[in-house]
Design an enzyme around this catalytic site. Structure first.
Site, short mmCIF file in Angstrom:
data_model
loop_
_atom_site.label_atom_id
_atom_site.label_comp_id
_atom_site.label_asym_id
_atom_site.label_seq_id
_atom_site.Cartn_x
_atom_site.Cartn_y
_atom_site.Cartn_z
N GLN A 1 0.85 -1.22 0.00
CA GLN A 1 0.00 0.00 0.00
C GLN A 1 0.88 1.26 0.00
OE1 GLN A 1 -3.05 -1.23 -0.07
NE2 GLN A 1 -3.35 -2.74 1.55
N GLU B 1 -14.24 1.08 -7.84
CA GLU B 1 -14.12 -0.33 -7.46
C GLU B 1 -15.35 -1.06 -8.01
OE1 GLU B 1 -12.15 -2.71 -5.62
OE2 GLU B 1 -13.86 -3.99 -6.17
N ASP C 1 -17.30 -0.52 -13.26
CA ASP C 1 -16.21 -1.20 -13.94
C ASP C 1 -15.07 -0.19 -14.20
OD1 ASP C 1 -15.31 -3.51 -15.88
OD2 ASP C 1 -15.11 -1.63 -16.99
N ASP D 1 -4.88 -0.49 -8.33
CA ASP D 1 -4.65 -1.53 -7.32
C ASP D 1 -5.54 -2.72 -7.67
OD1 ASP D 1 -4.22 -3.06 -5.12
OD2 ASP D 1 -5.39 -1.83 -3.75
N SER E 1 -6.42 -6.87 -8.77
CA SER E 1 -6.05 -8.24 -8.45
C SER E 1 -5.23 -8.76 -9.63
CB SER E 1 -7.30 -9.09 -8.16
OG SER E 1 -8.28 -8.83 -9.12
N ASP E 2 -5.12 -10.07 -9.80
CA ASP E 2 -4.19 -10.58 -10.81
C ASP E 2 -4.78 -10.51 -12.23
OD1 ASP E 2 -1.94 -11.29 -9.12
OD2 ASP E 2 -3.34 -12.66 -8.19
N TYR F 1 2.87 -12.55 -0.72
CA TYR F 1 2.48 -12.63 -2.13
C TYR F 1 3.30 -13.75 -2.79
CZ TYR F 1 -0.35 -8.33 -2.20
OH TYR F 1 -1.33 -7.40 -1.99
N1 SPD Z 1 -1.33 -11.87 -6.17
C1 SPD Z 1 -2.09 -10.90 -5.45
C2 SPD Z 1 -1.98 -9.52 -5.95
C3 SPD Z 1 -2.90 -8.61 -5.20
C4 SPD Z 1 -2.78 -7.18 -5.55
N2 SPD Z 1 -3.81 -6.36 -5.00
C5 SPD Z 1 -3.84 -6.29 -3.59
C6 SPD Z 1 -4.85 -5.33 -3.07
C7 SPD Z 1 -4.37 -4.64 -1.86
N3 SPD Z 1 -4.96 -3.37 -1.67
#
Ligand code: SPD
Length: 288
Positions: A71, A115, A146, A164, A166-167, A232
């Site tokens: 973060q 979000e 979206d 920020d 996800s994958d 991670y």
């Molecule tokens: N492999 C997980 C990657 C996650 C990235 N986003 C995390 C969100 C934290 N605010």
């Protein structure tokens, strides 16, 4: 203790085809929340040694143990590289951790966050208050939409955009592709900077190379920061940076003592150092 598909004998296992042949396991004391939103499976666990943990579709997003690394770096590298960031956009980031970091900057006047999943926001505010508190700042405007569609409607508006995500599979896939980055560029003011979740130099070489290629093509300056996040995959993750003007290599302004004292990872030194990559990664990025 309750259990679900990711838990076996008191341990949570993060198994995914994005990092084949390896898995991370954390010992769990309790499932604090488990539910399915319109978009994904959302779980919050009390781990034994790593605080609370949020997972989406079984992938670790944050643990209280090391969330500060990601973060702080994803927020403060672009915010301190910019001489005067006032208008900020966050895409994703529904847990609120990035907002918490942006809020430390008094020069920021407005923070839009887009979000896709309102349940992530609700669950984080309830179960992860140290992150969810990011939504309490009066400068924050939450858009449940979206992110890709939202970005393409914004023009010449933001000093800094932070993605920020996800994958890079499922709904997140589009956020790693060129049309999205073209949208980010158009949404920036002339001196704007973007910082996006850039996956791992060890596990996702093709993705890192592609992000470097796209940002080199579209932006005046480009950089990639690699940071250590023990929970991670592979213990690290990257931040892809693009700038339409300001230098990315070091902070453009003094880091106020008031902010530095609140941080645990980011500093002027680590800002610079994180952009110095192992030789294989530097070569890969230089070749793009
Ligand atoms: N492999 C997980 C990657 C996650 C990235 N986003 C995390 C969100 C934290 N605010």
């Amino acid at each position: 203790m309750e259990s679900n598909q990711y838990i076996n004998d008191g341990w949570f296992f993060e198994v995914n085809e994005l990092w084949p042949g390896m898995k991370l396991a954390l010992e769990i004391e309790k499932v604090l929340y488990s539910g399915r939103s319109k978009f994904q499976q959302i779980d919050v666990y009390q781990t034994r040694d790593h605080g609370r943990m949020l997972t989406l579709d079984g992938i670790i997003q944050v643990t209280e143990f090391d969330e500060f690394v990601y973060q702080e770096m994803l927020s403060h590298i672009p915010l301190f590289a910019h001489p005067n960031p006032e208008q900020i956009l966050v895409i994703g980031g529904g847990d609120g951790g990035i907002l918490r970091e942006i809020s430390r900057h008094d020069c920021v006047k407005n923070i839009d966050i887009c979000e896709i999943d309102k349940e992530v926001v609700r669950v984080s505010r309830e179960f992860l208050p140290e992150l969810g508190c990011g939504f309490d700042d009066k400068r924050v405007n939450l858009h449940i939409r979206d992110g890709n569609a939202f970005v393409h409607k914004q023009k010449n508006k933001y000093d800094v955009i932070i993605v920020d995500s996800s994958d890079f599979t499922g709904p997140g896939e589009v956020l790693f592709q060129k049309p999205f980055y073209q949208g980010l560029k158009a949404a920036l003011k002339p001196n704007g900077i973007i910082a996006t979740q850039g996956e791992s130099i060890f596990l996702h070489k093709d993705v890192v190379a592609s992000l470097a290629h796209i940002t080199k093509e579209l932006f005046v300056k480009q950089a990639y920061s690699s940071i250590m996040v023990p929970t991670y995959p592979g213990g690290s993750i990257g931040i892809c940076l693009g700038s339409l003007g300001p230098d990315l290599k070091r902070p453009a302004r003094e880091i106020p003592d008031k902010i530095q004292k609140q941080l645990r990872y980011y500093s002027a030194e680590i800002h610079e150092a994180s952009l110095v990559l192992p030789y294989f990664a530097k070569k890969m990025i230089d070749e793009q």
